[in-house]
Design a protein around this motif. Sequence first.
Motif, PDB file in Angstrom:
ATOM      1  N   TYR A 183       0.812  -1.218   0.000  1.00 30.26           N
ATOM      2  CA  TYR A 183       0.000   0.000   0.000  1.00 30.26           C
ATOM      3  C   TYR A 183       0.845   1.268   0.000  1.00 30.26           C
ATOM      4  O   TYR A 183       1.832   1.365   0.733  1.00 30.26           O
ATOM      5  N   MET A 231       0.798   5.035   1.348  1.00 31.53           N
ATOM      6  CA  MET A 231       0.253   5.539   2.611  1.00 31.53           C
ATOM      7  C   MET A 231       0.158   7.057   2.566  1.00 31.53           C
ATOM      8  O   MET A 231       0.985   7.739   1.942  1.00 31.53           O
ATOM      9  N   ARG A 277       8.383   5.976   6.126  1.00 31.19           N
ATOM     10  CA  ARG A 277       7.773   4.710   6.501  1.00 31.19           C
ATOM     11  C   ARG A 277       8.846   3.681   6.793  1.00 31.19           C
ATOM     12  O   ARG A 277       9.943   3.729   6.224  1.00 31.19           O
ATOM     13  N   LEU A 298       4.089   4.118   9.632  1.00 35.45           N
ATOM     14  CA  LEU A 298       4.209   5.359   8.867  1.00 35.45           C
ATOM     15  C   LEU A 298       4.448   6.495   9.846  1.00 35.45           C
ATOM     16  O   LEU A 298       3.914   6.477  10.963  1.00 35.45           O
ATOM     17  N   CYS A 323      -4.401   8.868   9.168  1.00 31.54           N
ATOM     18  CA  CYS A 323      -3.525   8.021   8.356  1.00 31.54           C
ATOM     19  C   CYS A 323      -4.422   7.102   7.533  1.00 31.54           C
ATOM     20  O   CYS A 323      -5.471   6.668   8.013  1.00 31.54           O
ATOM     21  N   ALA A 335      -4.300   3.882   4.240  1.00 33.54           N
ATOM     22  CA  ALA A 335      -3.600   2.991   3.313  1.00 33.54           C
ATOM     23  C   ALA A 335      -4.412   2.918   2.028  1.00 33.54           C
ATOM     24  O   ALA A 335      -5.636   2.734   2.073  1.00 33.54           O
TER      25      ALA A 335
END
Length: 123
Positions: A32, A34, A72, A79, A96, A98
């Motif tokens: 992913y 982020m 990250r 992260l 946050c 993803a």
Amino acid sequence: QVQVVESGGGLVQAGGSLRLSCTASGLTFDDYSMGWFRQSTGKEREGVSCISRTGVGSYYTEPVRGRFTISRDNAKNTLYLQMNSLKPEDTAMYYCAAGRGCSGSRLIGAAYWGPGTQVTVSS
């Protein structure tokens, strides 16, 4: 079950620093991109910064460029957002997420979100 949890928010004086962390579980973290978003009272959610799967690409919205650093640690599924020279206008709930990729500073295709952490900058 996927969980995304932010931490590190708080109250800081203008000019100060905070480091936000976001830990994700139940997913393959390095699959992913982020992103960090923020939303203050009465405003739309804003994409603050986005980072690619490998961390090679990172992007910032103009108001934070040069003051914030996204990073990250894929080994730790974590992260970060290092925020320096904070201003009262940075006050917001920070989230946050993803997702699928980055479109500039904005994460696109966000699939998983954390509950947010409050950042308050006093003047």
